[in-house]
Every structure is written in C-alpha cells, then in structure tokens.
Scaffold this motif. Sequence first.
Motif, PDB file in Angstrom:
ATOM      1  N   LEU A  45       0.839  -1.212   0.000  1.00  0.00           N
ATOM      2  CA  LEU A  45       0.000   0.000   0.000  1.00  0.00           C
ATOM      3  C   LEU A  45       0.868   1.253   0.000  1.00  0.00           C
ATOM      4  O   LEU A  45       0.562   2.225  -0.697  1.00  0.00           O
ATOM      5  CB  LEU A  45      -0.909   0.000   1.225  1.00  0.00           C
ATOM      6  CG  LEU A  45      -2.103  -0.957   1.217  1.00  0.00           C
ATOM      7  CD1 LEU A  45      -2.813  -0.927   2.555  1.00  0.00           C
ATOM      8  CD2 LEU A  45      -3.081  -0.619   0.100  1.00  0.00           C
ATOM      9  N   ARG A  46       1.948   1.230   0.791  1.00  0.00           N
ATOM     10  CA  ARG A  46       2.831   2.396   0.831  1.00  0.00           C
ATOM     11  C   ARG A  46       3.492   2.618  -0.523  1.00  0.00           C
ATOM     12  O   ARG A  46       3.623   3.744  -0.987  1.00  0.00           O
ATOM     13  CB  ARG A  46       3.889   2.216   1.924  1.00  0.00           C
ATOM     14  CG  ARG A  46       3.455   2.712   3.293  1.00  0.00           C
ATOM     15  CD  ARG A  46       4.609   2.742   4.279  1.00  0.00           C
ATOM     16  NE  ARG A  46       4.974   1.407   4.681  1.00  0.00           N
ATOM     17  CZ  ARG A  46       4.407   0.743   5.684  1.00  0.00           C
ATOM     18  NH1 ARG A  46       3.450   1.301   6.382  1.00  0.00           N
ATOM     19  NH2 ARG A  46       4.797  -0.480   5.987  1.00  0.00           N
ATOM     20  N   ASP A  47       3.947   1.543  -1.150  1.00  0.00           N
ATOM     21  CA  ASP A  47       4.606   1.661  -2.458  1.00  0.00           C
ATOM     22  C   ASP A  47       3.664   2.272  -3.493  1.00  0.00           C
ATOM     23  O   ASP A  47       4.089   3.041  -4.359  1.00  0.00           O
ATOM     24  CB  ASP A  47       5.076   0.284  -2.947  1.00  0.00           C
ATOM     25  CG  ASP A  47       6.269  -0.225  -2.137  1.00  0.00           C
ATOM     26  OD1 ASP A  47       6.879   0.595  -1.431  1.00  0.00           O
ATOM     27  OD2 ASP A  47       6.562  -1.427  -2.212  1.00  0.00           O
ATOM     28  N   LYS A  48       2.390   1.917  -3.414  1.00  0.00           N
ATOM     29  CA  LYS A  48       1.414   2.408  -4.389  1.00  0.00           C
ATOM     30  C   LYS A  48       0.751   3.708  -3.945  1.00  0.00           C
ATOM     31  O   LYS A  48      -0.178   4.174  -4.606  1.00  0.00           O
ATOM     32  CB  LYS A  48       0.332   1.351  -4.627  1.00  0.00           C
ATOM     33  CG  LYS A  48       0.847   0.009  -5.102  1.00  0.00           C
ATOM     34  CD  LYS A  48       1.558   0.086  -6.434  1.00  0.00           C
ATOM     35  CE  LYS A  48       2.070  -1.271  -6.884  1.00  0.00           C
ATOM     36  NZ  LYS A  48       2.900  -1.195  -8.074  1.00  0.00           N
ATOM     37  N   ASN A  49       1.202   4.258  -2.793  1.00  0.00           N
ATOM     38  CA  ASN A  49       0.651   5.506  -2.268  1.00  0.00           C
ATOM     39  C   ASN A  49      -0.855   5.387  -2.016  1.00  0.00           C
ATOM     40  O   ASN A  49      -1.643   6.266  -2.372  1.00  0.00           O
ATOM     41  CB  ASN A  49       0.938   6.664  -3.238  1.00  0.00           C
ATOM     42  CG  ASN A  49       0.818   8.015  -2.551  1.00  0.00           C
ATOM     43  OD1 ASN A  49       0.912   8.102  -1.324  1.00  0.00           O
ATOM     44  ND2 ASN A  49       0.594   9.054  -3.327  1.00  0.00           N
ATOM     45  N   LEU A  50      -1.251   4.257  -1.392  1.00  0.00           N
ATOM     46  CA  LEU A  50      -2.665   3.991  -1.149  1.00  0.00           C
ATOM     47  C   LEU A  50      -2.976   3.829   0.338  1.00  0.00           C
ATOM     48  O   LEU A  50      -3.985   3.232   0.704  1.00  0.00           O
ATOM     49  CB  LEU A  50      -3.079   2.703  -1.895  1.00  0.00           C
ATOM     50  CG  LEU A  50      -3.072   2.762  -3.417  1.00  0.00           C
ATOM     51  CD1 LEU A  50      -3.218   1.372  -4.006  1.00  0.00           C
ATOM     52  CD2 LEU A  50      -4.193   3.660  -3.921  1.00  0.00           C
ATOM     53  N   MET A  51      -2.096   4.358   1.188  1.00  0.00           N
ATOM     54  CA  MET A  51      -2.303   4.186   2.625  1.00  0.00           C
ATOM     55  C   MET A  51      -3.552   4.912   3.120  1.00  0.00           C
ATOM     56  O   MET A  51      -4.121   4.564   4.151  1.00  0.00           O
ATOM     57  CB  MET A  51      -1.075   4.680   3.399  1.00  0.00           C
ATOM     58  CG  MET A  51       0.106   3.732   3.349  1.00  0.00           C
ATOM     59  SD  MET A  51      -0.221   2.103   4.044  1.00  0.00           S
ATOM     60  CE  MET A  51      -0.112   2.474   5.800  1.00  0.00           C
ATOM     61  N   ASN A  52      -3.995   5.938   2.383  1.00  0.00           N
ATOM     62  CA  ASN A  52      -5.189   6.688   2.806  1.00  0.00           C
ATOM     63  C   ASN A  52      -6.462   6.157   2.150  1.00  0.00           C
ATOM     64  O   ASN A  52      -7.498   6.820   2.152  1.00  0.00           O
ATOM     65  CB  ASN A  52      -5.021   8.176   2.467  1.00  0.00           C
ATOM     66  CG  ASN A  52      -4.847   8.401   0.971  1.00  0.00           C
ATOM     67  OD1 ASN A  52      -4.538   7.470   0.230  1.00  0.00           O
ATOM     68  ND2 ASN A  52      -5.028   9.633   0.536  1.00  0.00           N
TER      69      ASN A  52
END
Length: 1585
Positions: free
Chosen positions: A1460-1467
């Motif tokens: 999720l962090r790699d894809k910038n989807l943490m939010n």
Amino acid sequence: PNAAELYEDPKEVWIPDPEEVWKSAELLKDYKPGDKVLQLRLEEGKDLEYCLDPKTKELPPLRNPDILVGENDLTALSYLHEPAVLHNLKVRFIDSKLIYTYCGIVLVAINPYEQLPIYGEDIINAYSGQNMGDMDPHIFAVAEEAYKQMARDERNQSIIVSGESGAGKTVSAKYAMRYFATVSGSASEANVEEKVLASNPIMESIGNAKTTRNDNSSRFGKYIEIGFDKRYRIIGANMRTYLLEKSRVVFQAEEERNYHIFYQLCASAALPEFKTLRLGNANYFHYTKQGGSPVIDGIDDAKEMVNTRQACTLLGISDSYQMGIFRILAGILHLGNVEFASRDADSCTVPPKHEPLTIFCDLMGVEYEEMAHWLCHRKLATATETYIKPISKLHAINARDALAKHIYANLFNWIVDHVNKALHSAVKQHSFIGVLDIYGFETFEINSFEQFCINYANEKLQQQFNMHVFKLEQEEYMKEQIPWTLIDFYDNQPCINLIEAKMGILDLLDEECKMPKGSDDTWAQKLYNTHLNKCALFEKPRLSNKAFIIQHFADKVEYQCEGFLEKNKDTVYEEQIKVLKSSKFKLLPELFQDEEKVLSPTSATPSGRVPLSRTVVKPAKTRPGQTSKEHKKTVGHQFRNSLHLLMETLNATTPHYVRCIKPNDFKFPFTFDEKRAVQQLRACGVLETIRISAAGFPSRWTYQEFFSRYRVLMKQRDVLSDRKQTCKNVLEKLILDKDKYQFGKTKIFFRAGQVAYLEKIRADKLRAACIRIQKTIRGWLMRKKYMRMRKAAITIQRYVRGYQARCFIPAYLQDKAALWCPLENLKCLCIPKHGLKHSTWKLEGSGTSIIIQKHVRGWLARVHYQRTLKAIVYLQCCYRRMIAKRELKKLKIEARSVERYKKLHIGLENKIMQLQRKIDEQVRAPYSGKMFGSLVSSSSVALWALTEKCTEFSLSCPYFLQRQELESENKKLKNELNELQKALTETRSPEVTAPGAPAYRVLLDQLTSVSEELEVRKEEVLILRSQLVSQKEAIQPKVNNNQQMYGVVKQSPQDYHMLNEDGELWLVYEGLKQANRLLECQLQSQKKSHENELESLRGEIQSLKEENNRQQQLLAQNLQLPPEARIEASLQHEITRLTNENLDLMEQLEKQDKTVRKLKKQLKVFAKKIGELEVGQMENISPGQIIDEPIRPVNIPRKEKDFQGMLEYKKEDEQKLVKNLILELKPRGVAVNLIPGLPAYILFMCVRHADYLNDDQKVRSLLTSTINGIKKVLKKRGDDFETVSFWLSNTCRFLHCLKQYSGEEGFMKHNTPRQNEHCLTNFDLAEYRQVLSDLAIQIYQQLVRVLENILQPMIVSGMLEHETIQGVSGVKPTGLRKRTSSIADEGTYTLDSIIRQLNSFHSVMCQHGMDPELIKQVVKQMFYIIGAVTLNNLLLRKDMCSWSKGMQIRYNVSQLEEWLRDKNLMNSGAKETLEPLIQAAQLLQVKKKTDEDAEAICSMCNALTTAQIVKVLNLYTPVNEFEERVLVSFIRTIQMRLRDRKDSPQLLMDAKHIFPVTFPFNPSSLALETIQIPASLGLGFISRV
C-alpha cells in the motif's frame, strides 16, 4: 524402542476406573521387564501400586504427549486406544466446545444440547470448495467431500448417520441436506432445494416423538436420495422409510409422547377450520395422555402446526388433502377413546350412541352400526362355511388399537408417497447422494421386537462399515507399495447368520406365525432347541423361559419374547378394513387401495430388488394373483427385504460415516458422561476403526512433513538434497527396529507409539538446547550483574575516600597554619636542629607550589589568547570571503551584460577617432620613413580586423535575413494579389463571376483568407523593421568610422610613421588584446558546454550500465525461482518492458502527428499557390470551356478548419459505431495504445453533435445503444478482469463528461473557457446520468466478484498455509483426513503470488485510466476480502491457531501494508479492513494467563466480536511443548469482561460484503477538439466537426 524405554519416568499412563472409565496416572519409577507392580501417582496426588495381570502381563495404555491432545483427527494420535480416544473427545467437547472430531473416515458428532452458531450460510460458504483435511471437522466438511467426490469420480455417494436416540442423527442429516441445497442450487425455477428441506417438518411431525432420551426422536429410519443433473444441481429427491414404530400410536411409556402431529392438532383445535374435528386438549384423548407429558419445554405445538401446513403447501399437498389428513388423524384420536362393555367373558359391546365412536364414524364417513358391530365381532372362515364370532373386551381393545395403528401406518405411507411425487423430477437424474438417518444400536431394560429389528439393521451396517474401513486400509497400503499383512478384525457375519439365515431367529418367528396355535412361548422353546449351546452368540437367561440373549458387536442384549408374534403378524381384521373402504370420505378408501397396488417404501418388490440405476426409484407393479400373498408377508420378512435393498444401494455408493454420540442422559449442555460415551463408542464402531488402524501402521507422514518436524534431530551433514533419502538415513539411526516403520512412495508409515517416541526425542533435544540457551543467557546476565555491582562498589569507595579526605583536610590545614609563624620567632625558640630543618623544608615547598601555579596560569592565559585570536582571524576570513564572493558575482553579471560590450565598443570608437585625427595631422605634416610604413601596415591590419568584426556583428543579426525574406514575400503576395484582382476584373463570363456562383464564393473566401494573412504579415514586417532600424542605428556609426579610417589609410600609406606619436598605437594594441580575451572567453564557454555534454553522455552510459546490471541480477533471481514463478516473473518483466516501449512509441506518434499537421498546413499553402496560378491561367480559356469543365474544389485553397470537438455520424451507422467501439473492442488488443477513456470521449462527442443538431431521438437512441452494448459485452466477457476494469473506467469517464459539459455551474468550476463553449445546449441528460451511475455500480460489483474469484484460491494458501518466515512453525501430525484430501496439489500459492496479483490489478486499472478515488475503493474491497477470508479460515482451523502462525500472519499483513505504501494507497482505508485479522494475530501472540492479560486482550481486540475472541482462545493450540494451553477459567474471565459489549453474535465475517461505492466527480483537462480517432478503431464513417 522396547517397553522399558517407553515406560520411563516421567511418563503418564491410563488405568481403569469404575467411575471415570479411565484415569490418568504418572509413573514414579521406571518399569523393568519382570516387574509385577507399577508405582503410580494419580492426578489428585494419591500414590498407587498398580498390579499387572499375571497371565497377560499387559502394561497399562500410555498417554499421548500433551501436544497431541485435542487433535482434529483421532488417527493423528500416537497411541491409538480407547482411553486416548475418550480423553481427546472430552478435551475437545468440554474445553474447546468443539462437537465434531474425525476418526479416520468417520465424523464423530457429540450432541451439545445447545444451539450453536456454526450452521449459518456464511459457514456453508466457508466450507464450500475446501478440502476435508484443511478445515476443522464439521458435518458440512463431510457433505462437501461427498458432493466433490460425486462430481469428480462420477459415482453415487451415501452419508450414513447413526447413533442412539437423542444423539442428534436427524439434525445432522438435516444439516447435510441443507448444505447440498445451498451449494448446488436447483436446475429449474421450481426451487427443488426448498422442497427437499420442506420435507423435514412434515416427516418430523408424523414420524418423530418425544422419548425419555430425546425430545425429537425419529421413530422410523429413512434414506433420502437427493438427485442431481449433469451440472450437479439438485433436480429432485426420493425417500425410503424403514420400520415405523406403530405401537407408539396406541401406547406411550412414562414421560414420553405420541407422534408430534397429534399434539399439534390438539394445540390448534381452536382454529375455525378445525371446529369440525371436535378436538380438545391432549389430556382428553387416551392415545395422547398415557405418557403424562403432553408438553415439551421450549416447543410451541401450535407454531409447529403452522410450519407443518406451510411445508405441505410447498410440497403441493392441497388444502383439501391437508384437511383430509387431519380428519383421519383426529378420527384415530377419537377411536382411541372408544370404550367396550363386557357382556360375558367371551363377548362385549360398545355402549349405545357412544360419542367417541359417533365422532369417529362421522369423520371417517362410515356407518355407526357397522363399525360398532365389527369392533366387537370377527369373521371366521372354514373350508365349508363362515362364522361370525363375538370377541372378548381385551381382544376388542387390541383390535381397536390394531385398526388405529393400521390406519396411521397407511396414512404415513400415503404422505411419504405424495412427498416423493412432489420431489420427483421429470429431468433425467445423473447421480445422487443418499442420506441415511437410521436408529442406532439400542438396549433397554425391556427389549422387544422393535429393538430386535433395530439392532439387526445395525449389525448389517456395522458389517458394511468394517468391510469399507478394511478395504480403504488395503488400498492405502497398496497405493504406497507397503507390504500388506492380513489384519484380523471383528467380523459379525455369525451374528447376522443367527438372525437371518435359514432356521435363524426370523425364519423361526415367521414359521411360528403361520401355526394356528403359535405363541411366544412355543417360539422361545424352538429358539432354545435350535440355537442354545450350538451358537456361541445365543444364550438363555437363567431366570426366564420367555427371553433370549444375543451377543451383538456392541453389547449383549436380552430380548423378551412376549409380543414378538403379534407385532410380526401385525394382524388387523379384514371386516373393519372393508367398512373403512366403503367410506364416503374419498381419501380413506384411497389409503387402503394403494395398500395393494402401490409398493410400500417399507416393503420389497416381488423380486426383492430395486434397480440401482441413477433414476428415482419408482413403485413396481404387482403381478395378478400375488396380492394376497404379498399382503400376508410378515413385518420381519418385509424389514429383511428392505434392509437387503438398502445394503445393495449402499454398496453401490461411496459411503461417508457420521457417528452421533449422546454425552449424557439428562440433556445437559456440554456435560460429558464417560460411561455413556464409551458405551456408544463401542457400539458405533469407532473403536473398531481405531483397532483396525492401530493393528497396522496408523501414523503416516509425508516426507516433507517429517523433515520439517524432525529437522532438529538431524545434523547438517545428514541433510541431503533428496528429502526421501534424508528421512531414511535419520530414521535408521533413531529407530533401530525396522519393523516399526515402513517407507512408502510418498509417506512414511509408523506403528503405534513410534511418533510419541520421536516426539520424546525431539522434546529432549529442544529441552537440551533451551537449557544451553538459558545457561548462556543466565551467565551473561550474571556477568552483567557482577560488572554493575563492581562498578557500584568502586563508586562507593571513591565517595568514601573523598569523604575521608575532606575530614582530614581541616586538621591538616591547622597543622600547616601552625608552621607559618615568623622565622625570627622560630629562631628564638629552643628548637632542635633537625626540627628547624624540617620546618624550613616545608616553607620552601610552599614557595615552589606558588611558582608552579604562576606558570600554569600563564600558560592557560596564553592558550585562551591564542584561541581567541584564531577565532577572530577566522571570522575576518569568512567575512572577507563573503564580500569577495559578492564582488565576483557582480563582476560576472557585469561581464555578461550588453552594457559591458557597449562600453568596450565606445572605447574602440574613441581610439579610432584619435587615430584618424593623428593620420590627418601626419598627412598635413610631410614625413616618411620605414618606421612609419611598418606602423601604418600594422594599424591597417588592426583596422581591417575591427571593420570585419563590426560587419560580422551586424550581418550575424537574424533580423537582416528575416527582413529580406519577408520583404520579398510581401512583394510576391502583393503581385499575386494584384494579378488575382486583375484576373477577376478582366474575366468576362457572368456565370462564373456572378456573386452567387460557386467559383465566385470559393475565390471570395480565398481572397478573404489571403487578405487576413497579408495583414498579419504586414504587422510582422513593421515590427521587424523597427527592430532592424534600432540595430542599424547602433552599428552604422562604427562601420562608417572604420570604413573612413580604412579609406584614409589606403589613400596615404606613406604617412604611417606619424601614428606612433604619443604612444597611440600601443593603446590600439591594448584594445586588440582585450578583444582577444573576449574571444577566448567565448571559446572557454563553448569548451565548457562541450564538457557538460560529454559528462551527460557519460551519465547516460553509466545509467545504461546500471540498467544492464539490474537486468542481469533480475535474470539471476529468476533462474533461482521455481519454473512457474520464473515464467511468471519473466512475463511480468516483459509486460513492464512492452508498456514502457508503448509509452515511448506513443510519444513518438504524437510528435509525428504534430509533424503531419505542420506538413498538411504547408501542403495547403502550396495547394493555394497552385490554385492561384491556375486561376491566373484561366484568362486564356474561353467561357464555354469554363462552363463545360467541372469545377475541381480539391484544388481550390481552403482555410484550415477550427474543430468544435464534435463527431458526426449517420443514423444508420449507429449499430456499426456500437459494434466497433464497444462490442468488438478488446482491452488487450487495440485499446492498449489508446488515450485512457478514448471510447468515452468519442461517445460523448457523438452525443454533443446530436445535441448540436437538437435531435432528441438520435441522443436517446445513441445513449440507449451505448448502455445496452456495455451490458452485452460485460455479460459475454464478464469474468475477464481487464474487460470489466476497462468498461468501468470508460463508463465513469462518460458519466464525468456528461456532468462536466452539462452546463450546470457546480460542474463547470474547473473548465477552461473553451471547454465551457462545448457544453450541451439543448438537452438535460440528468436521467441518463443516473442510469449510467447505476450501470457503473453494477460494473463495480461485477469487478469485485471477478477479483474475488481470482484471489479466493490464493488467500488461504498465501496468507495462512505458506511459511513466509521459514522454520517458525513446526508441523504437527495430521491424521488420515489430510492424507485423503479430494484434490491433489495444484501448486501452492504464496504471499508473493497475492502481491503479484495485486500489482497486476493495480497496473491494469491505472493503464485504463480509472479514477484514483475509484482505484482506492477497489483496493479497499480487495483487502477486505483478503482479511475476511483469512480470518474466517483461521476461525475454522484449529491447526492454524498457534503463536507461530500469529507471527506469520503479522509478517504477511506488514508486506501488504508495504505494498500500500509503495502504491501511495495508505489513505484508501484498505489497512483498516485488515484490523480484525491483525488483532486475531496479536491475540495468538499475547500472553493469556492473568487477569491483566485478560484486560489487555479486551481493550486490544475491539475489532473482533466476543464470539470470535472466544473461538480463537478455544482453538489456540501449542505447536511445541514449551507453549501453554489457554485455561478454561481464563476464557470464562474474558467472557465475563465482554458480556456488556454489544456486538454481532455472528462468528464469521461476511466475505461477500461489498462496500458502497461512490464516483466522485473528476473533470478532464483534455480538450475535445484535439482528440484524434485512430484508424485502428475502424471508425472511418465518423467525421470530426
């Protein structure tokens, strides 16, 4: 290992106990061969001496290691015997609240006497498609295995459910049927599965009753065949019944009830439709009040009646037939109240106008006198005549009861027949699964004919069970190529022969029934004479001549002969039946007609067999003349035939066994009575299964499992690449007796006890390792402690010594002060010589210290001064450097500025002017000489150089060239314009030059465009001319001066000697040097730019080298991966490479498109010029020729079109547009290279044009066709993720376009002015926006289903089963179920597989241009599915609930969070959906012992429900002996703390839940007029507007 090794301290054994059956005890002293007594200590601390049997010298059974207790499969136990089985079942049932346990191929189900939340649809979905050994034991797992094997092996299946009354057989059978109905679905719209389930309430109401052991006891056996079609969907069912307990209709023991239907009728007596039945309270009727217990706690009979009637309606039994059934049942109740009055010993009569009989006759539609007469009389027929004989009161009562039983039995068969008709399917049956719910082995204080038949049936079923178990064992051994040795097992064929063979018990019973004066006593004597002392299984009781004992497989049973003959004959008087047949009530004669025409399910066909084809069993027709013979068949004969038929059916199917156990006789929830449980385990054959398994090699491990578990026992040199050989080498060292194990093809087979021995060795090894680790750590801790103590001691010493020194100082100072008296005072004192010397030394010492202090202080001051000086100098340097940098910066800026060059040129001009004046003066003053000549020549060279530089500077200005070009073009355009106007004015043809003519219009447009272009060019010329004039003004004086000076020098070359006067020539030389320096600076700057370029090229080379190295590393990594993963990785890499290439090619394509547009513009300009030339030539053509020749508009120059962002198409091309753009567009084909959302833009531009034309029909038709086309393509290719993702993103883009260009202010905020011009003008498409929004929601839900289907097979394997962190979790023994899984390994999925799949999903969605917010919602849904499926499996798998598995899950979740962090989807909210799983993993890892731990767990697990927390704690299983089990008291503490928490009682998460989706408005910045339609789409019929 021998007995001496196994029976060592510490070791636990089982010893017999009269109360608990078996008790655990610990060995206090090692056993040695020859010992007669074992020294034991019981669990309560009592010491005991256990005497061994002197004959057998058999040692007590050993207890299994604690780690194996509570296993899912009893065959996983190392020691397989009765106490181990009993203890394992008890631990699972009492401590873990688990009612299901496997025992090899048998599922043992213990009745909890409590409703458990483990049968919901979510549980069914969790078990659907799973292998049997993968999930915790459950009735659904058995049903799934049967369903799967039916589909896989193309073979019919049977589930045999058996057990005592009250053990839960009927409930288990119901849940199995519910599972089939849920997972298979019906092939038609008739909802067959609902009908199959609806048969249960009906059959329970007419066939179940309350007994002392069970509130809902089935008093008949039934075998239900559920039929399936070729696609394995339910199409119908068929039911066969066995041995209905008819005697219950007329008699019930204390605390028992009649069949439920009678009490349901009485409870519903007040209903209007039941008024005619004249019913009352159940205590009013003789047939319902004998048991004295008409009400069952927690059961509402009136409500049950409603359910029964609804089930009848669902099965097609009409209301009229239902009322008919209830009339007959009410009639039976009233018949039971008929009383008789004795006239004498041999005759009786019915009282006149007897109310119960009157009501009975009214309900049955028969004559009162006839029925009253034949209830008290019977007809005797001889060879010559017929007699009517009165009967006694006792015989009349028996005849009345026999009639009631007969009516009820016929009604029961009629209802079963109608249920079968309702469940029968016209579709051909392909296969079936049979569910047998039959009475288990029964033994009471008084056992009669019913118990005899029940136990006979159980003997037959046990024989079939033993043979099947034996056969499976043999197949397993042969498959693994293990030498097969004949295992002795109990064969109950002798007992079956005693019952059913010629001259057996049933044969003698039928023969006695045929005798005119046959009685129970005479039959008993025949039994004694035939079998006593001849058959070991037959005995006679000592104190009775009317009973016999049979040694069944489960236990000895004593049967009372009284009533056997009567129940076997099942006599009913024919005259009474004839009266009923003559009834006006239609249903009643129908019952007795069918009696002879239709084969009863409880009887056999004439041939004694029913075809075992895959069609539903149909009734067979009887042959003429056989009716009476068939009718006279005894109950025992019919039962034997139906039992043979059942066994043939079962033998033709693959059986699955469910053994139901009743834990106590008082129906207490979760209470375990060891005595009753052992009795049933012996009776149901579970222990026989264990015995057969234990006789060979019961423990079986795959080589990989053995290696993983016992790797700790191997040294590094023992580990080979071949796992099989490694295991062989190690085992030969560990177990010396080779008979104790065998090596199969894929598994290692161990005899009983060997796994426990290996576990002991492993535990010893681990214990030794732990001791070593503890020793080392404790030593390190002690050393640390010692160092801390030493350091503390030194500190204390330091402070003490300091304190002592401080205490000593005052006395020392006093002494010192005493010595500082004046010297003269010392002299006058009478001091000895040596004392004077001592005091002088002290004075000298004090002066020396002052000198030292002086020098030290001076040194310190100098050091401080040096440091300060150094700091000041450093600050000055910094400040001066800063000032210098600023000055340098100013100089650099000044050097670069144009003013600098101007000043330089002004200096040169001044020098030239001075030189010119000197030359003039020299010319006037006559002077000559060589010196002058050389000076003139050098100065002339310098002047030439200066002149050239000035001219170059002026000519290098681009404005000269531009001005010349523009002026020439301007002249040319003027000439062409004049010629064109001249041509137009001189043309004489009025047709051509007329204002309305086409040629005139074209030429006029051309003239306008040329005029506009001319105006633009004029403006450009004026601007350039002004710039040029300003440049000329700056340059011209310098050039003129240089030219004049050069001219003067040329005119007077002889006067150069005058130039050197006053050193002017030196000044010129300085100026030239400065010019040279300027040129050198330019050269340096060019060199620097060249070096920069070179450096950039080197950087590119370095990056290419790094890329090459990375590719090589990737290749090396791929080579290390397994083949499947290598192929997948290479494909992924290739896809990435091709995607990058595609992006580069797309950029090139865009550049080429720009070039093409530029060339088109140039082409148009050239075409315009050519057209003008042609127009110019037309002066020489006659008017007639102009009229005759067609006008060629292609050659006439046109202005370049300004597109409005619309697409025009013809109405008839609409279907073609939908076909090419939607139906046949493949995301993996042409669409890969398209702009994201291009189909949506094209469709919207078509809608815009229809809106521009104000054509509402065209707009409506296009939008409808688009929506239908998208639905059609998704229906066709709805299981392809790329297709669904592609159309979801395009549907959303189309929806956004309709909003963005709707003209509504809320959607126009982010538009450009040009985009606002493109808004729809005529139609409001808000309704279509809503339709598109609904369509997008449907597509999103379809997308979720597709990705769920793709992810589902990966989740459990990747998140739970695969060891991401190698070696953390130890493998435990698995048992038989794991070995006989339905599906072979298809390649296990790992966490990397899941992450690769997530990457694939994400890249596809990004490639299709899906909205970022929508991608976040899809990712959130994916993570929810992963978390829910993982947690649900964890909650249903005891083997997964361990500390090490918690660590694995935490690691796997962290990898998903990293993704999720790699894809910038943490939010995106995806991480939050994993919270229940994270908390479950934490729960597995935290300490679970004290009240503080309980408090921490309650506060930590806020995302888990109470049921889930308790379930995890119940399932928690230590993998190693060093872990502790969770105490029951701790779980109770957790439940008490969480009792106020209001959460769902649901155990499993809803894995099918889909979060509500939203489509936030996302306007596009793309300008519609710039969109190009690629030719590859095949939309040539569309034109841009």
